[in-house]
Design an enzyme around this catalytic site. Structure first.
Site, PDB file in Angstrom:
ATOM      1  N   ARG A  19       0.818  -1.223   0.000  1.00 51.82           N
ATOM      2  CA  ARG A  19       0.000   0.000   0.000  1.00 51.82           C
ATOM      3  C   ARG A  19       0.851   1.272   0.000  1.00 51.82           C
ATOM      4  O   ARG A  19       0.568   2.199  -0.778  1.00 51.82           O
ATOM      5  CB  ARG A  19      -0.968  -0.021   1.184  1.00 51.82           C
ATOM      6  N   ASN A  37      -6.810  -2.373   1.743  1.00 52.06           N
ATOM      7  CA  ASN A  37      -6.698  -3.814   1.973  1.00 52.06           C
ATOM      8  C   ASN A  37      -8.095  -4.396   2.096  1.00 52.06           C
ATOM      9  O   ASN A  37      -8.910  -3.908   2.907  1.00 52.06           O
ATOM     10  CB  ASN A  37      -5.924  -4.098   3.270  1.00 52.06           C
TER      11      ASN A  37
END
Length: 777
Positions: A19, A37
């Site tokens: 990320r 996520n």
């Protein structure tokens, strides 16, 4: 015009810095949107901006992701920009669990070079901190208690972040952004040093003091990422010998940890492929050749791996390992599992000190909970480019194996065999194997197996399955476990013949359709046959559903049952029987033991031969493992398996390349063709009588068994018009036999299959059980 791309990424994209990577690339391209996520379903990315910038963003997504990540799929939906975003952000992870999705959970990752640099920099906040990590490295699976992979769902929840660490944890441009195991000396776990009586040693730098103790020949119990090691120095053989005496482990090889890749060459001869795999973030133990004229004392080398030509070597993978070496003048340390063979790794400090009393002189223990214990993975190259697993654990588990050719809704659990076992869970066409469990012939390991399977099922969101799979052997504790659970859940139980599971694991390994028929050579010590007989050297024709034995070794009658797996004299007697004179057997086996308290004599030999003739307490088996035991003792190389596979391993180690050949004697029995092991063993003894060098005979006998099995398999494949010939079972770890099989198969224009992702030994049986059960569901 601005456009919108909704992107769904699957693979190892959680817990690996993915990320923050997406955030940096998106902001570099002036894109707005978010990354999220999805709990157990990968990562969602939404970006808006110029089409050219989005295209460049996607190129970097594919070409330059974090080195420890793995992208399996990228699905994109295009649309017009909504203009609802002012910037790009990282959203809080979703806690939704899908009934059909299969998450990719990260394995434990070796410390990265950036963190090693900070570990050694006096200007760093993490200077000499033995638990430093970042978004790209550190413990993962051993700490995970639930999904999504966020700090509250790990054992690091016990250590709230200090303000300074929290600043980095919440900054997308920081290396420790959402690094779930990050901490510092102010807020994180710590080590403490205890003496042999369990007394805490206060007012010291415990790591520096541990190094001093190692230098003074002490044995140290080292609490690590997934378990506990026993550690000694290697520059002096005496502490290694002391460790062997205390553990009552006189022959089984110890693993060692080298200070860095450069010093490896001072005591071993790693190939380029071995070295490169050893240096990866997975940090497995690799079996490498010993170097003649080693920098380590010859006495130390022999204490580390008695009678073998290889060393099990790994590189540092935890911050503590680097700190110890920084404080030591040692090229390598013995770093062996502290638990006795067949017992789960010790992870609780109180258990470590109580169970290792009298073994370790000192204990270096930490206060971070280990939720999932995991041994070091062990790999051997059976060819220059063919790494195979001896043990699949830390660094690899719980990465799944993909099975594309089954229904995505099928869910199955397998409990594995009895020895060197793993369990496995199937969900959404992916097999999740547990870490190495060990021998499930004791209650502690059955509990470990059940807990490991239950943990995987919890993380995968599985509350119901289509069936359980187990070994065909009715007396295994793992079979009993599967019977009880399948009955409680009221689901089918699939009893899978041991060698059929080996064959099916080859299909899994090579991502083959489960209805593909192959010829598979299955060679090991023992497997329970369809009629209760012992198998272990068999050529099967089959697929995921069915199989038929078409060849292999002709069976022998081994006196004493399981005792023949330990004492090689029984294997030789079982094969030869009355085919040679009693005096000749006594000469060959002079001084050999047939039990822990019994030497072979004329009287005991007579009793064994009589029992064999009358079929009293004998095991009828086709085992290649027992044949190799017999060859090892016939050549006076090894007479006892004090650990599993000792005689065959030492036979391999003593072999020297040669063009010496042993002609096979094949016997046909209907549709079954078999190698006559009696004839082979007599020819080995005759070569020895002729004065041929033992290393050359050792090499010839292993080539002989491989070539004979391969030629039979290829004959069968040609008769059945089958393209593939595979090799599975514990004997597939033998480089000489594997090389012979591959050479013959390739020369006869068939396609050879050897293992790559699944252990060829019993550690891969659970994957095969899954495949067979899935094919029948």
């Amino acid at each position: 015009m601005k456009q919108r791309a909704e992107i769904h990424v699957t693979g190892i994209v959680q817990g690996v810095g993915f990320r923050p990577f997406v955030y940096r690339v998106a902001t570099d391209h002036s894109l707005v949107g978010f990354v999220l996520n999805l709990g157990d379903a990968g990562v969602q990315i939404v970006v808006e901006g110029k089409r050219s910038e989005i295209d460049d963003f996607l190129k970097q997504l594919h070409s330059n992701p974090p080195s420890i990540s793995r992208i399996d799929s990228v699905d994109i939906e295009w649309g017009s920009a909504t203009n609802t975003f002012d910037s790009f952000s990282i959203k809080k992870s979703s806690t939704k669990r899908s009934t059909e999705s299969a998450p990719e959970m990260p394995p434990d990752i070796a410390i990265c070079e950036d963190c090693v640099g900070e570990l050694r920099s006096s200007d760093s906040r993490w200077y000499q901190y033995p638990f430093t990590s970042c978004a790209a490295c550190g413990p993962r699976y051993s700490t995970i208690t639930s999904l999504p992979y966020d700090r509250p769902n790990t054992t690091m929840v016990d250590f709230p972040l200090c303000n300074v660490c929290n600043t980095g944890y919440t900054s997308p441009l920081d290396r420790r952004y959402h690094a779930q195991t990050t901490a510092c000396d102010s807020c994180g776990p710590r080590y403490q040093l205890y003496d042999a009586d369990g007394k805490l040693l206060k007012g010291i730098n415990c790591i520096d003091q541990a190094a001093r103790l190692l230098e003074s020949n002490s044995v140290l119990a080292l609490h690590g990422i997934g378990g506990t090691h026993l550690v000694t120095k290697t520059s002096d053989y005496k502490p290694i010998r002391v460790l062997r005496e205390r553990k009552n482990r006189f022959q089984r090889p110890f693993a060692i940890m080298a200070k860095n890749p450069e010093v490896l060459f001072q005591f071993s001869v790693p190939t380029e492929n071995e070295l490169q795999l050893m240096k990866t973030w997975r940090r497995p133990i690799i079996l490498v050749k010993k170097r003649d004229g080693s920098s380590l004392p010859q006495e130390s080398l022999e204490e580390i791996s008695p009678g073998l030509d290889t060393l099990g070597v790994m590189l540092p993978y935890a911050p503590l390992h680097h700190l110890l070496f920084d404080n030591l003048d040692e090229d390598a340390l013995v770093m062996t599992s502290a638990n006795p063979t067949g017992v789960p790794m010790y992870i609780d400090p109180s258990v470590i000190t109580s169970e290792l009393g009298g073994v370790a002189d000192y204990f270096l223990l930490h206060n971070r909970r280990i939720h999932q214990r995991a041994d070091d993975s062990v790999i051997k190259f059976v060819g220059s480019e063919n790494p195979v697993f001896i043990r699949r654990a830390r660094g690899y588990v719980p990465e799944p194996l993909v099975m594309d050719h089954i229904h995505p809704s099928t869910k199955v659990v397998a409990v594995g065999p009895e020895l060197k076992s793993t369990g496995a869970v199937l969900k959404s066409k992916k097999i999740y194997m547990t870490q190495h469990i060990g021998d499930t012939d004791r209650v502690e390991n059955i509990d470990f197996l059940r807990n490991s399977i239950n943990h995987l099922m919890f993380l995968l969101g599985i509350d119901g399955v289509d069936g359980y799979a187990c070994d065909l052997h009715p007396e295994f504790l793992s079979t009993d476990l599967a019977e009880k659970i399948s009955s409680e859940m009221d689901v089918p139980l699939y009893r899978v013949q041991h060698h059929h599971a080996h064959l099916a694991s080859m299909l899994v390994d090579h991502k083959m359709n489960l209805d593909t028929s192959i010829v598979c050579i299955t060679a090991d010590g023992y497997g329970y046959g369809p009629n209760g007989e012992g198998w272990g050297g068999d050529i099967l024709v089959g697929n995921g559903t069915d199989f038929l034995r078409r060849g292999g070794l002709a069976p022998s009658l081994y006196p004493g049952g399981d005792l023949s797996a330990r004492y090689a004299a029984r294997s030789l007697i079982g094969i030869l029987g009355n085919a040679v004179e009693t005096e000749d057997i006594l000469t060959v086996l002079s001084g050999s033991r047939i039990a822990s308290d019994m030497d072979l004599s004329e009287e005991t030999l007579s009793l064994l031969l009589r029992a064999r003739k009358q079929d009293i307490n004998v095991l009828r088996s086709t085992s290649v493992g027992r044949f190799l035991d017999a060859a090892a003792i016939a050549l006076r190389i090894c007479s006892e398996n004090s650990y599993d596979g000792e005689c065959p391993m030492k036979l391999e180690a003593h072999a020297s390349d040669s063009d010496l050949t042993i002609e096979p004697d094949f016997v046909s029995n209907g549709d079954v063709i078999e190698l006559n092991p009696v004839d082979s063993l007599i020819k080995i003894l005759n070569l020895k009588k002729e004065g041929i060098s033992i290393p050359k005979i050792a090499y010839a006998v292993q080539r002989h068994i491989g070539q004979a099995l391969a030629n039979m398999a290829c004959d069968i494949a040609e008769a059945e018009d089958i393209e593939y010939v595979g090799f599975s079972g514990g004997v597939a770890l033998n480089r000489i036999i594997t090389g012979a099989i591959v050479d013959v198969v390739n020369s006869r224009t068939k396609k050879s299959l050897i293992h790559d992702r699944v252990p060829p030994g019993d550690g891969g049986v659970s994957a095969g059980q899954i495949a067979v059960a899935a094919a029948k569901c």
